[in-house]
Design a protein around this motif. Structure first.
Motif, PDB file in Angstrom:
ATOM      1  N   VAL A  76      42.807  31.294  36.897  1.00 22.34           N
ATOM      2  CA  VAL A  76      42.282  30.035  37.422  1.00 22.34           C
ATOM      3  C   VAL A  76      43.140  29.657  38.624  1.00 22.34           C
ATOM      4  CG1 VAL A  76      41.979  27.572  36.989  1.00 22.34           C
ATOM      5  CG2 VAL A  76      41.386  29.229  35.218  1.00 22.34           C
ATOM      6  N   LYS A  77      42.485  29.509  39.758  1.00 20.41           N
ATOM      7  CA  LYS A  77      43.191  29.224  41.007  1.00 20.41           C
ATOM      8  C   LYS A  77      43.331  27.715  41.170  1.00 20.41           C
ATOM      9  CE  LYS A  77      44.248  30.176  45.505  1.00 20.41           C
ATOM     10  NZ  LYS A  77      43.264  30.595  46.465  1.00 20.41           N
ATOM     11  N   LYS A  93      31.854  49.155  46.036  1.00 20.35           N
ATOM     12  CA  LYS A  93      32.462  50.205  45.205  1.00 20.35           C
ATOM     13  C   LYS A  93      33.862  49.852  44.729  1.00 20.35           C
ATOM     14  CE  LYS A  93      29.575  53.458  47.672  1.00 20.35           C
ATOM     15  NZ  LYS A  93      29.332  52.539  48.833  1.00 20.35           N
ATOM     16  N   SER A  94      34.575  49.031  45.489  1.00 17.25           N
ATOM     17  CA  SER A  94      35.922  48.643  45.061  1.00 17.25           C
ATOM     18  C   SER A  94      35.818  47.776  43.808  1.00 17.25           C
ATOM     19  CB  SER A  94      36.617  47.839  46.161  1.00 17.25           C
ATOM     20  OG  SER A  94      36.583  48.552  47.377  1.00 17.25           O
ATOM     21  N   ARG A  95      36.810  47.896  42.956  1.00 21.68           N
ATOM     22  CA  ARG A  95      36.838  47.103  41.722  1.00 21.68           C
ATOM     23  C   ARG A  95      37.290  45.677  42.037  1.00 21.68           C
ATOM     24  NH1 ARG A  95      36.618  51.213  37.885  1.00 21.68           N
ATOM     25  NH2 ARG A  95      37.382  53.208  38.683  1.00 21.68           N
ATOM     26  N   VAL A  96      36.766  44.734  41.280  1.00 17.01           N
ATOM     27  CA  VAL A  96      37.028  43.332  41.576  1.00 17.01           C
ATOM     28  C   VAL A  96      37.656  42.621  40.386  1.00 17.01           C
ATOM     29  CG1 VAL A  96      36.040  41.178  42.452  1.00 17.01           C
ATOM     30  CG2 VAL A  96      34.849  43.346  42.879  1.00 17.01           C
ATOM     31  N   SER A  97      38.715  41.852  40.651  1.00 14.30           N
ATOM     32  CA  SER A  97      39.191  40.873  39.686  1.00 14.30           C
ATOM     33  C   SER A  97      38.922  39.534  40.353  1.00 14.30           C
ATOM     34  CB  SER A  97      40.683  41.077  39.424  1.00 14.30           C
ATOM     35  OG  SER A  97      41.156  40.052  38.594  1.00 14.30           O
ATOM     36  N   MET A  98      38.075  38.718  39.745  1.00 11.95           N
ATOM     37  CA  MET A  98      37.618  37.493  40.393  1.00 11.95           C
ATOM     38  C   MET A  98      38.225  36.254  39.752  1.00 11.95           C
ATOM     39  SD  MET A  98      33.755  35.992  40.814  1.00 11.95           S
ATOM     40  CE  MET A  98      33.931  34.724  39.549  1.00 11.95           C
ATOM     41  N   MET A  99      38.913  35.462  40.546  1.00  8.64           N
ATOM     42  CA  MET A  99      39.447  34.197  40.034  1.00  8.64           C
ATOM     43  C   MET A  99      38.326  33.161  39.970  1.00  8.64           C
ATOM     44  SD  MET A  99      43.092  33.800  41.954  1.00  8.64           S
ATOM     45  CE  MET A  99      44.141  35.227  42.249  1.00  8.64           C
ATOM     46  N   ALA A 100      38.577  32.092  39.220  1.00  9.63           N
ATOM     47  CA  ALA A 100      37.674  30.938  39.210  1.00  9.63           C
ATOM     48  C   ALA A 100      38.513  29.712  39.544  1.00  9.63           C
ATOM     49  CB  ALA A 100      37.033  30.801  37.837  1.00  9.63           C
ATOM     50  N   GLY A 101      37.889  28.551  39.607  1.00  8.50           N
ATOM     51  CA  GLY A 101      38.625  27.315  39.890  1.00  8.50           C
ATOM     52  C   GLY A 101      38.768  26.478  38.629  1.00  8.50           C
ATOM     53  N   PRO A 102      39.514  25.376  38.699  1.00 13.36           N
ATOM     54  CA  PRO A 102      39.692  24.525  37.518  1.00 13.36           C
ATOM     55  C   PRO A 102      38.363  24.014  36.973  1.00 13.36           C
ATOM     56  CG  PRO A 102      41.118  23.806  39.317  1.00 13.36           C
ATOM     57  CD  PRO A 102      40.237  24.874  39.868  1.00 13.36           C
ATOM     58  N   GLU A 103      37.390  23.776  37.849  1.00 15.27           N
ATOM     59  CA  GLU A 103      36.076  23.308  37.395  1.00 15.27           C
ATOM     60  C   GLU A 103      35.210  24.479  36.954  1.00 15.27           C
ATOM     61  OE1 GLU A 103      35.399  20.226  36.828  1.00 15.27           O
ATOM     62  OE2 GLU A 103      37.420  19.766  37.555  1.00 15.27           O
ATOM     63  N   THR A 104      35.098  25.490  37.822  1.00 16.62           N
ATOM     64  CA  THR A 104      34.151  26.579  37.542  1.00 16.62           C
ATOM     65  C   THR A 104      34.565  27.433  36.344  1.00 16.62           C
ATOM     66  OG1 THR A 104      35.254  28.024  39.140  1.00 16.62           O
ATOM     67  CG2 THR A 104      33.393  26.723  39.947  1.00 16.62           C
TER      68      THR A 104
END
Ligand SMILES: [Zn+2]
Length: 514
Positions: free
Chosen positions: A285-286, A251-262
């Motif tokens: 981008v992490k 239920k919590s809202r998500v902000s999702m990082m990705a990586g340099p490749e993904t």
């Protein structure tokens, strides 16, 4: 227009400068309809309005944990708790593992977390032999509290392909019996390899159970939003978040990082930072810098080019930077970019920023960078920092007041599962700078309770470009809020951690009541 819900007789901490406090909040659909006095709510209270009498309790924006690792946290929640609060000896650990093995099909991995040999009666780490006695037919992995070490039993070592002949992996260590050379089960800096390369991913049933646990865990802690900071996040993770979110199981809202490749997978779909919706949004981008295992160390010129490319492609950047030299490498990359394309306004982030002396802070300010810090680690780990951190770095450790005063935006995060998500521990840590032991770490960096609350609300929303829709209570914003048993801005600081989350509301729905 009548409201769906009216919370009245409350001490409303809005975190909105135009109206800092109020008595009541009205909600319509997933948005805040009005914030004001009790009397002003009469005009929006209809026959179908649910009126919640807060009886003087505090209402605040829902907490936003700006940096955590969901899948690792789920693993932890699903694991045997071997912390000093739960076990006192290796005999206890064996008993706990044996008990779990009885309920687990043979061949299935058994996880334990948070053992700390310092607090065990035997004064040593468990070995493969101890674990073989407890669970000979299950692969077992126990993670050390530091996450820098783990112990495997024989079936687990075999699955990992670790034996007498295995050479030392770079940057890691396999502890061995001095006479025979046989690995004794204790591995250093290999936990993430074991978890990502050796252990199978969650099965469908395990994933259901894990989401169920983590969802309740977040809601009971008042976490209405979190920012997933794992650089391995990819399209398939995104789909999992999407699926569980739509099913109402996250239920919590998500902000999702990705990586340099993904991030390339997302770019191919035309997605950049900010893509998505209020439930699931693509974050930064992490980029891992420094001593972090699992990713090759980038030389400064390579880092500069990577950062420029991500920046020009429309991504926010989030640098994992703990040591002073890592923070400086991130700054140099941002300055390199800034000479070609302005970075101010792009809110590039320094995650952890654990060691930040004045000369680096000044440069971060000029770049308009955001610091994501961990005040709860002051509470949970402060004693260890005081004992182990280089005295030369200690004056710059997890500073909060100095960056705020210099005009840098600081957001707070747990980095769970590194420490518990509990935002009130973070608010306590930021206000008192006190460790669990009572020792004080940099008292001059203490902030006011209101500033501490901002780290987990407005500032965390700013760190993901979402302060326009969340982080404060004002008409039109998302109806994400918590009802607290006490007002963290008014109780004596020593009582902040006694405050309980009594109700959590996300998108106008009461999703948790304590
Ligand atoms: Zn992290």
């Amino acid at each position: 227009m009548s409201a769906d819900i009216v919370l009245k007789n409350a001490t409303v901490i809005t975190m909105d400068e135009t109206q800092p406090s109020a008595e009541a909040v009205a909600i319509s659909g997933d948005r805040i309809l009005a914030v004001g006095g009790n009397v002003s709510m009469e005009s929006v209270t209809g026959t179908k309005t649910r009126v919640i009498d807060c009886r003087g309790r505090a209402v605040a924006p829902g907490f936003n944990d700006a940096h955590l690792h969901l899948f690792s946290l789920m693993r932890k929640l699903m694991s045997i708790d071997l912390s000093p609060a739960a076990v006192g000896s290796i005999a206890d650990i064996k008993e706990a593992v044996r008990h779990r093995a009885e309920k687990t099909p043979p061949g299935t991995w058994i996880n334990g977390t948070d053992y700390n040999e310092f607090y065990l009666a035997e004064g040593r780490c468990p070995t493969r032999r101890d674990l073989d006695e407890a669970a000979p037919r299950h692969p077992v992995v126990l993670a050390h509290r530091s996450l820098h070490a783990c112990v495997l039993n024989s079936p687990a070592l075999e699955l990992a392909g670790i034996g007498m002949e295995t050479p030392e992996p770079p940057g890691a260590r396999i502890e061995r019996d001095l006479t025979t050379g046989e690995p004794n089960g204790l591995l250093f800096e290999m936990l993430s390899f074991i978890r990502s390369e050796v252990m199978p991913p969650f099965s469908g049933a395990e994933l259901d159970e894990a989401f169920d646990m983590v969802d309740r865990h977040f809601l009971s802690n008042g976490i209405t939003s979190f920012q997933e900071a794992t650089y391995r996040n990819d399209r398939s993770r995104w789909q999992i978040f999407r699926r569980y979110g739509e099913a109402g199981k996250l239920k919590s809202r998500v902000s999702m990082m990705a990586g340099p490749e993904t991030r390339r997978e997302f770019q191919e779909d035309g997605m950049i930072t900010g893509s998505g919706d209020n439930r699931l949004r693509l974050g930064a981008v992490k980029i891992m810098l420094g001593e972090s295992a699992g990713q090759n160390e980038l030389k400064q010129p390579e880092l500069n080019r990577l950062v420029l490319d991500c920046h020009q492609s429309g991504f926010q950047l989030a640098f994992h930077a703990i040591t002073q030299s890592s923070v400086e490498a991130a700054i140099e990359a941002l300055e390199y970019v800034n000479n070609r394309s302005p970075v101010t306004g792009r809110r590039h982030r320094i995650e952890h920023c654990s060691e930040c002396p004045p000369r680096l802070l000044e440069r971060l300010k000029r770049l308009g960078a955001v610091i994501v810090t961990h005040p709860s680690t002051i509470y949970y780990n402060g004693e260890r920092y005081l004992a182990t951190v280089d005295p030369k770095q200690l004056p710059w450790l997890y500073r909060v007041k100095s960056p705020l005063e210099s005009g840098v935006v600081v957001a707070a995060a747990s980095d769970a599962p590194v420490v518990p998500v509990n935002p009130l521990a973070g608010i306590y840590g930021a206000v008192t700078r006190k460790a669990e032991s009572g020792q004080v770490l940099l008292p001059e960096e203490a902030v006011s309770p209101g500033q501490a609350l901002a780290l987990y609300t407005v500032n965390a929303a700013y760190a993901s470009f979402e302060e326009g829709i969340k982080g404060s209570l004002a008409p039109g914003k998302l109806a994400d809020m918590v009802v607290l048993s006490g007002d963290p801005t008014r109780v004596p600081p020593e009582r902040i951690m006694d405050i309980k989350v009594e109700m959590t509301i996300i998108g106008g729905r009461v999703v948790w009541e304590g």
